[in-house]
Design a protein around this motif. Structure first.
Motif, mmCIF file in Angstrom:
data_model
loop_
_atom_site.group_PDB
_atom_site.id
_atom_site.type_symbol
_atom_site.label_atom_id
_atom_site.label_comp_id
_atom_site.label_asym_id
_atom_site.label_seq_id
_atom_site.Cartn_x
_atom_site.Cartn_y
_atom_site.Cartn_z
ATOM 1 N N LEU A 87 10.554 27.796 23.344
ATOM 2 C CA LEU A 87 11.748 26.964 23.233
ATOM 3 C C LEU A 87 12.994 27.641 23.801
ATOM 4 N N VAL A 88 12.824 28.812 24.447
ATOM 5 C CA VAL A 88 13.954 29.558 25.002
ATOM 6 C C VAL A 88 14.167 29.161 26.447
ATOM 7 N N GLY A 89 15.426 28.915 26.823
ATOM 8 C CA GLY A 89 15.757 28.600 28.207
ATOM 9 C C GLY A 89 15.797 27.110 28.476
ATOM 10 N N MET A 90 15.984 26.781 29.759
ATOM 11 C CA MET A 90 16.050 25.396 30.192
ATOM 12 C C MET A 90 14.665 24.963 30.649
ATOM 13 N N HIS A 91 14.180 23.831 30.134
ATOM 14 C CA HIS A 91 12.818 23.408 30.392
ATOM 15 C C HIS A 91 12.789 22.019 31.016
ATOM 16 N N SER A 92 11.791 21.795 31.865
ATOM 17 C CA SER A 92 11.470 20.433 32.286
ATOM 18 C C SER A 92 10.427 19.896 31.326
ATOM 19 N N LYS A 93 10.045 18.641 31.491
ATOM 20 C CA LYS A 93 8.974 18.104 30.670
ATOM 21 C C LYS A 93 7.671 18.818 31.036
ATOM 22 N N PRO A 94 6.872 19.228 30.056
ATOM 23 C CA PRO A 94 5.641 19.973 30.361
ATOM 24 C C PRO A 94 4.514 19.047 30.809
ATOM 25 N N TRP A 95 3.445 19.672 31.282
ATOM 26 C CA TRP A 95 2.230 18.972 31.697
ATOM 27 C C TRP A 95 1.103 19.308 30.729
ATOM 28 N N LEU A 96 0.266 18.343 30.433
ATOM 29 C CA LEU A 96 -1.013 18.599 29.784
ATOM 30 C C LEU A 96 -2.081 18.670 30.866
ATOM 31 N N VAL A 97 -2.956 19.684 30.780
ATOM 32 C CA VAL A 97 -4.006 19.865 31.779
ATOM 33 C C VAL A 97 -5.305 20.210 31.066
ATOM 34 N N VAL A 98 -6.375 19.492 31.396
ATOM 35 C CA VAL A 98 -7.703 19.848 30.913
ATOM 36 C C VAL A 98 -8.290 20.864 31.885
ATOM 37 N N CYS A 99 -8.666 22.016 31.366
ATOM 38 C CA CYS A 99 -9.154 23.117 32.198
ATOM 39 C C CYS A 99 -10.443 23.633 31.574
#
Length: 432
Positions: free
Chosen positions: A289-301
């Motif tokens: 939660l630290v810093g400036m973030h974009s919306k994250p991605w969910l990835v099945v790996c």
């Protein structure tokens, strides 16, 4: 004269003699193309020109045996699945499925699209001012065989100003005020579900939860206040109220449907017998939660569900690169916990700016010329002419790449159709 008559009788007997056991048998007949599935709504196609117009010769893409024996047709599915696991490009997969009907059937029963060892295709749309043109085309590039690009013609959509809602199982989803359209990215075939029961302009996301050939195929549309479900083949939509934040992204992991909303809460979605959403309790690490973030991605790996975050320190936001961070969801404790990963080992990931677009992973990408521990994004590379950028995990992200991502961070859902990664529908579920 008697000798000539005797020779003619011998030649006649030779012509009439049946073939002996040691003579080669004629090649088996080539299987006819599989028939199209039954009506799935209002279905149209532009297949009269073939699925795509190739910009160059695609050698072997529709290969079928010219000689040999029926033994090739009788290989066990388990053996054919081992062959599929070795395929390193979409074009080679086309050659495999074009060999015969039994090989195509084996491809359709392959355990999971996420176990394919070849990369998705890069789709570059033909758009003007962010709107799909009235006679659209798009270019498909195979990262494993970049010289074999495909330019696909797709059906006209009336009205032409359609909102892009997402891409899944090889279909692009569009909508206007009253109708929704599914367009196959490879063949150009169009499927039109029944008339919508709400204002289409309020829709922000659409996803096909299974291939159209599947008996459990549903199209799910999300707005800010409701969810619409259409079971493929039926004549009506079912509408459900949405309690909470709008859904941002949906992925399929170990037989379950996982969704992330606009405030990064994780949910599971149950489609049948009645649609329902349940929040998954997840612990976030403090550093996430630290810093400036974009919306994250969910990835099945593989057997992991990942969250990929692009973050930039507050004092480095303007003109400085950011970094990708990778987190794995650990289900071993309750509540589940996002655990940071330092690298991807032998995996590569494929992400697009628009979170409504499917994400992909590929193991051992060196087999097709890719790189492990890299993330591929469909923005033009600054170093060469490739239409995508490859970024090593832990290394700085070029400012042009993270600027594009942050430009839509406020809404995370942009209306235009932009460049993206896609696996065609015949890979996601071969239709027999």
């Amino acid at each position: 004269m008697a000798g000539g008559s005797s020779r003619r009788r011998r030649r006649s007997r030779l012509r009439a003699r049946p073939p002996q056991a040691d003579e080669p048998s004629p090649p088996p007949p080539v299987a006819a193309p599989a028939p199209a599935p039954a009506s799935l709504g209002n279905r149209e196609s532009v297949a009269e020109e073939g699925p795509c117009k190739r910009t160059c010769d695609v050698s072997g893409s529709t290969a079928s045996p010219s000689s040999g024996s029926h033994a090739w047709d009788n290989l066990l599915d388990s053996m054919l699945h081992q062959i599929i696991a070795l395929i390193s490009s979409f074009h080679d997969f086309l050659a495999f499925t074009g060999t015969c009907r039994s090989w195509r059937a084996a491809a359709s029963s392959f355990p999971s699209v996420y176990t394919f060892a070849f990369p998705p295709l890069h789709l570059e749309p033909d758009i003007g001012h962010g709107i799909l043109n009235s006679n659209p085309k798009w270019k498909l590039v195979d990262p494993a065989k970049k010289a074999l690009s495909l330019r696909c013609s797709v059906p006209r959509i009336t009205p032409c100003r359609m909102r892009y809602l997402g891409c899944s199982n090889g279909y692009l989803v569009f909508s206007d005020r009253e109708h929704c359209h599914l367009v196959d990215v490879y063949t150009g075939a169009k499927v039109t579900p029944p008339k919508l029961q709400s204002d289409g302009n309020s829709l922000i996301y659409g996803i096909l939860v299974a291939p159209l050939s599947s008996p459990n195929s549903h199209l799910i549309l999300f707005s800010k206040t409701s969810i619409l479900r259409w079971q493929v083949g039926t004549n009506s939509w079912t509408v459900y109220p949405l309690v909470g934040e709008p859904i941002l992204q949906v992925v399929f992991f170990k037989g379950q449907v996982f969704a992330m909303d606009f405030v990064q809460r994780l949910h599971t979605i149950h489609i049948v017998p009645q649609l329902s959403i349940q929040e998954v309790a997840v612990v976030w690490e403090e550093g996430m939660l630290v810093g400036m973030h974009s919306k994250p991605w969910l990835v099945v790996c593989g057997d992991m569900l990942l969250l990929v975050d692009l973050s930039v320190s507050m004092d480095l936001l303007f003109g400085f690169p950011g970094h990708f961070q990778i987190f794995r969801l650990d289900f071993s404790d309750e509540p589940a916990k996002w655990v940071k990963m330092q690298k991807l080992d032998s995996w590569a990931l494929f992400l697009a700016n628009d979170r409504r677009t499917s994400t992909f992973s590929c193991m051992n990408p060196e087999r097709w010329g890719g790189k492990s521990n890299y993330i591929y994004v469909p923005t033009a590379s600054e170093d060469d002419d490739e239409p995508w950028t490859a970024i090593e995990v832990g290394q700085p992200v070029p400012s042009s790449t993270h600027h594009m991502s942050f430009s839509s961070a406020a809404t995370a859902h942009s209306c235009p159709l932009n460049s993206l990664w896609v696996l065609p529908s015949l890979v996601c579920g071969v239709q027999l």
